[in-house]
Design a protein around this motif. Structure first.
Motif, PDB file in Angstrom:
ATOM      1  N   GLU A 173       2.752  -2.788   4.244  1.00  0.00           N
ATOM      2  CA  GLU A 173       2.046  -4.028   3.962  1.00  0.00           C
ATOM      3  C   GLU A 173       0.611  -3.683   3.558  1.00  0.00           C
ATOM      4  OE1 GLU A 173       0.900  -7.921   6.694  1.00  0.00           O
ATOM      5  OE2 GLU A 173       1.716  -6.130   7.636  1.00  0.00           O
ATOM      6  N   TYR A 174       0.062  -4.397   2.597  1.00  0.00           N
ATOM      7  CA  TYR A 174      -1.307  -4.153   2.142  1.00  0.00           C
ATOM      8  C   TYR A 174      -2.287  -4.810   3.106  1.00  0.00           C
ATOM      9  CZ  TYR A 174      -5.479  -4.242  -0.751  1.00  0.00           C
ATOM     10  OH  TYR A 174      -6.752  -4.084  -1.222  1.00  0.00           O
ATOM     11  N   CYS A 175      -3.308  -4.077   3.521  1.00  0.00           N
ATOM     12  CA  CYS A 175      -4.373  -4.600   4.377  1.00  0.00           C
ATOM     13  C   CYS A 175      -5.662  -4.596   3.562  1.00  0.00           C
ATOM     14  CB  CYS A 175      -4.535  -3.744   5.627  1.00  0.00           C
ATOM     15  SG  CYS A 175      -3.061  -3.686   6.659  1.00  0.00           S
ATOM     16  N   SER A 176      -6.189  -5.760   3.274  1.00  0.00           N
ATOM     17  CA  SER A 176      -7.314  -5.876   2.344  1.00  0.00           C
ATOM     18  C   SER A 176      -8.567  -5.119   2.805  1.00  0.00           C
ATOM     19  CB  SER A 176      -7.653  -7.344   2.096  1.00  0.00           C
ATOM     20  OG  SER A 176      -8.020  -7.974   3.302  1.00  0.00           O
ATOM     21  N   ARG A 177      -8.756  -4.981   4.100  1.00  0.00           N
ATOM     22  CA  ARG A 177      -9.936  -4.250   4.597  1.00  0.00           C
ATOM     23  C   ARG A 177      -9.660  -2.766   4.800  1.00  0.00           C
ATOM     24  NH1 ARG A 177     -12.940  -7.965   9.110  1.00  0.00           N
ATOM     25  NH2 ARG A 177     -13.032  -9.880   7.890  1.00  0.00           N
ATOM     26  N   ASN A 216      -7.329   0.496   6.538  1.00  0.00           N
ATOM     27  CA  ASN A 216      -6.786   0.773   7.865  1.00  0.00           C
ATOM     28  C   ASN A 216      -7.914   0.788   8.897  1.00  0.00           C
ATOM     29  OD1 ASN A 216      -8.002   3.383   7.836  1.00  0.00           O
ATOM     30  ND2 ASN A 216      -6.200   4.266   6.868  1.00  0.00           N
ATOM     31  N   THR A 262       0.929  -3.256  11.170  1.00  0.00           N
ATOM     32  CA  THR A 262       1.150  -3.210   9.735  1.00  0.00           C
ATOM     33  C   THR A 262       2.637  -2.991   9.484  1.00  0.00           C
ATOM     34  OG1 THR A 262      -1.037  -2.255   9.413  1.00  0.00           O
ATOM     35  CG2 THR A 262       0.504  -2.057   7.594  1.00  0.00           C
ATOM     36  N   TYR A 320       0.863  -1.172   0.000  1.00  0.00           N
ATOM     37  CA  TYR A 320       0.000   0.000   0.000  1.00  0.00           C
ATOM     38  C   TYR A 320       0.907   1.231   0.000  1.00  0.00           C
ATOM     39  CZ  TYR A 320      -3.570   3.337   1.397  1.00  0.00           C
ATOM     40  OH  TYR A 320      -4.426   4.416   1.442  1.00  0.00           O
TER      41      TYR A 320
END
Length: 106
Positions: free
Chosen positions: A51-55, A57, A34, A3
């Motif tokens: 790091e990518y967080c699918s939902r 922040n 993260t 991200y």
């Protein structure tokens, strides 16, 4: 997958203190935090890769009315936050955030 966030700054000073702080943050491996991938300090193109967080922040989750937060989820979320904060406070960093303040653009 990462991200990318763009701070509201045109440039950052990359000195020894900044590099050491970024290394400390990059070395954090707590599952409740993260992960920082890196920082691009290019003038007029400063960005932070995490790091990518699918939902999204935490703010995204709390403001999204389509995500139903039952009490089990809320308690789990609170526990994860507490564990992440405890981890940070037990490290040599001792705090959350950064001494190099970035205001983020959305």
């Amino acid at each position: 997958m990462v991200y990318m966030r763009k701070p509201k700054v045109k440039s950052i000073s990359v000195d020894r203190a900044f590099m050491l702080e970024m290394k400390q943050m990059r070395d954090i491996t707590c599952p409740n935090l993260t992960r920082l991938i890196g920082v691009c300090p290019d003038t007029n193109n400063v960005c932070i890769l995490t790091e990518y967080c699918s939902r999204g922040n935490l703010q995204d989750i709390l403001q999204n009315e389509s995500i139903q937060l039952d009490w089990d989820f809320k308690l789990s979320l609170i526990n994860d936050i507490v564990e992440g904060m405890h981890y940070l406070h037990a490290t040599s960093m001792g705090v959350h955030g950064t001494t190099h303040q970035f205001q983020m653009c959305d």
